[in-house]
Design an enzyme around this catalytic site. Structure first.
Site, PDB file in Angstrom:
ATOM      1  N   ARG A 120      24.010  -0.231 -11.974  1.00  0.00           N
ATOM      2  CA  ARG A 120      23.385  -1.510 -12.333  1.00  0.00           C
ATOM      3  C   ARG A 120      23.328  -1.663 -13.850  1.00  0.00           C
ATOM      4  NH1 ARG A 120      22.155  -6.777 -11.457  1.00  0.00           N
ATOM      5  NH2 ARG A 120      19.977  -7.291 -11.866  1.00  0.00           N
ATOM      6  N   GLN A 167      11.064   0.333  -7.207  1.00  0.00           N
ATOM      7  CA  GLN A 167      10.849  -0.215  -8.550  1.00  0.00           C
ATOM      8  C   GLN A 167      12.134  -0.200  -9.376  1.00  0.00           C
ATOM      9  OE1 GLN A 167       8.006  -1.549  -9.002  1.00  0.00           O
ATOM     10  NE2 GLN A 167       8.066  -2.130 -11.157  1.00  0.00           N
ATOM     11  N   ILE A 168      12.881   0.881  -9.289  1.00  0.00           N
ATOM     12  CA  ILE A 168      14.121   0.993 -10.058  1.00  0.00           C
ATOM     13  C   ILE A 168      15.175   0.010  -9.537  1.00  0.00           C
ATOM     14  CG2 ILE A 168      16.077   2.534 -10.569  1.00  0.00           C
ATOM     15  CD1 ILE A 168      14.003   4.829 -10.733  1.00  0.00           C
ATOM     16  N   GLU A 207       0.659  14.358  12.108  1.00  0.00           N
ATOM     17  CA  GLU A 207       0.496  15.811  11.902  1.00  0.00           C
ATOM     18  C   GLU A 207      -0.723  16.108  11.025  1.00  0.00           C
ATOM     19  OE1 GLU A 207       2.425  18.347  13.121  1.00  0.00           O
ATOM     20  OE2 GLU A 207       4.056  17.201  14.024  1.00  0.00           O
ATOM     21  N   LEU A 266      -1.432  14.315  22.846  1.00  0.00           N
ATOM     22  CA  LEU A 266      -2.762  14.659  22.340  1.00  0.00           C
ATOM     23  C   LEU A 266      -3.555  13.402  21.982  1.00  0.00           C
ATOM     24  CD1 LEU A 266      -4.989  16.521  21.206  1.00  0.00           C
ATOM     25  CD2 LEU A 266      -3.684  16.624  19.068  1.00  0.00           C
ATOM     26  N   ALA A 309      -9.341   9.170  20.006  1.00  0.00           N
ATOM     27  CA  ALA A 309      -9.245  10.562  19.561  1.00  0.00           C
ATOM     28  C   ALA A 309      -7.934  10.767  18.830  1.00  0.00           C
ATOM     29  CB  ALA A 309      -9.341  11.517  20.744  1.00  0.00           C
ATOM     30  N   GLY A 310      -8.008  10.841  17.503  1.00  0.00           N
ATOM     31  CA  GLY A 310      -6.820  11.082  16.700  1.00  0.00           C
ATOM     32  C   GLY A 310      -7.052  12.310  15.853  1.00  0.00           C
ATOM     33  N   SER A 311      -7.538  12.092  14.637  1.00  0.00           N
ATOM     34  CA  SER A 311      -7.876  13.222  13.772  1.00  0.00           C
ATOM     35  C   SER A 311      -8.980  14.075  14.399  1.00  0.00           C
ATOM     36  CB  SER A 311      -8.332  12.712  12.398  1.00  0.00           C
ATOM     37  OG  SER A 311      -7.291  12.014  11.756  1.00  0.00           O
ATOM     38  N   GLN A 325      14.690   4.200 -21.231  1.00  0.00           N
ATOM     39  CA  GLN A 325      13.792   5.345 -21.170  1.00  0.00           C
ATOM     40  C   GLN A 325      12.728   5.212 -20.074  1.00  0.00           C
ATOM     41  OE1 GLN A 325      12.423   5.790 -25.255  1.00  0.00           O
ATOM     42  NE2 GLN A 325      13.896   7.429 -25.608  1.00  0.00           N
TER      43      GLN A 325
END
Length: 382
Positions: A267, A335-336, A362, A122, A127-129, A278
């Site tokens: 860790r 981040q963690i 999509e 397609l 031509a995309g969206s 926290q």
């Protein structure tokens, strides 16, 4: 499929993911290809035929069942899901929904077994969206159409045996009305492939340009046999596809939470596991909330879809929310993990890059917002 049989399928897929797919992730990333042996195992499990009716050799899963299986598969790298995704989606569903009996008999058994891999052609350079602006032309000459044009970012194009091609058959009709959907065997003269794309993520999932240069396609290959219905066929498949992408997002969320929680418990900083802090707990909690929200939305909307209810607005909302949610979860995971999260030694940076695409294909998040708002306005006026 009865509950007992489905649960057996799900447990088999889960074991396949744990024993075969997850251990092969690093190889797929290194080689930029899914090993042929694993692809064959996916065929043997029937994964190419998830959405193909049983009468044509598929598993004939409901949308709810398909979503549950895709969620299991995408606990591993999304590259594995990409192997079957274009076939399970519009590659087969356009034919299931709108195809002639002859088209169904010829193609669905091949798609169900994975003998034939389908690609959806397609998107174009301009031509995309805005799919209604596509420029690929199909000009009727006798009992064939002469097709010319270039399609871009076509997933699985290097492996495809068949393209579901969207082309303009009526240049006098602007927008979507003049577009037809064709079944195009990939070995027809005049079809060539561009250089494989180098992407930010999703290594192992192959995309490239597909060039159609005076390709003669039988008129009988128009899906359903009626010109000008191609865009409508694509629209009929979109709701199912958006639920499918939500399942992909949810599988990736499951894996990201699993990896992040394990790392936070292992860790140690300041003499204690970082899971005891926290602010780390807050990020873990937010990711769990996203997981529960996507799961609840997906299960409810898939059930409505299976019941035959109109769910276009809900599917757009689900696709929008789920893909944005997995982006948030991936960002928190990096981040963690801290500095380790930025290193290729740990997989979260790979997942972070992989899931970014989910907000684009999509239908972008912004397209989903437009669909939702327009539906709200129409409903209000009605």
């Amino acid at each position: 499929m009865d509950i007992e049989t489905f649960e057996l399928l799900r447990s088999t897929v889960r074991r396949f993911v744990e024993e075969r797919l997850i251990p092969a992730e690093d190889q797929v990333d290194h080689d930029d290809a899914v090993p042929p042996g694993i692809v064959q195992e996916m065929r043997d499990l029937g994964l190419f035929g998830l959405s193909v009716p049983e009468e044509f050799g598929g598993l004939g899963l409901t949308m709810s069942e398909e979503a549950a299986i895709i969620r299991e598969i995408t606990r591993a790298s999304v590259a594995f899901r990409s192997v079957i995704g274009t076939t399970v989606g519009i590659g087969s569903q356009g034919i299931v929904i709108d195809g002639t009996e002859q088209q169904k008999q010829e193609w669905l058994p091949k798609l169900a077994t994975g003998e034939a891999v389908a690609s959806f052609a397609l998107t174009e350079p301009e031509a995309g969206s805005d799919a209604g602006s596509l420029r690929t032309t199909a000009v009727l000459e006798g009992d064939h159409y002469r097709v010319n044009g270039t399609k871009r970012y076509i997933t699985n194009a290097p492996y495809a045996k068949m393209f579901t091609l969207m082309a303009r058959t009526d240049p006098g009709v602007k927008g979507a009305g003049g577009i037809s959907a064709f079944i195009v065997p990939a070995d027809l003269p005049g079809i060539s492939l561009g250089v494989p794309d180098r992407k930010m993520g999703q290594r192992g999932a192959k995309t490239c340009d597909v060039i159609f240069d005076d390709v003669m396609v039988p008129a009988a290959n128009i899906i359903g046999g009626v010109p000008g219905q191609g865009f409508k066929t694509a629209m009929k498949v979109l709701d199912r596809g958006r639920i499918h992408i939500a399942a992909v997002s949810l599988g990736q969320i499951d894996r990201l939470i699993e990896m992040t929680l394990a790392y936070a418990l292992d860790r140690r900083q300041f003499g204690q596991e970082i899971a005891s802090f926290q602010l780390v707990q807050a990020m873990l909690a937010d990711s769990k909330v996203d997981q529960i929200a996507v799961e609840s939305m997906m299960n409810a909307i898939a059930a409505k879809f299976d019941a035959g209810e109109k769910v276009a607005l809900e599917c757009a909302a689900l696709k929008y929310f789920s893909t944005e949610a997995v982006g948030r979860v991936a960002d928190r995971a990096v981040q963690i993990f801290g500095g380790a999260g930025y290193m290729t030694e740990y997989k979260v940076e790979r997942f972070y890059r992989d899931v970014r695409l989910l907000r684009i294909y999509e239908g972008t998040s912004q397209i989903q917002q437009t669909i939702i708002a327009k539906a709200m306005i129409r409903n209000a006026k009605a």
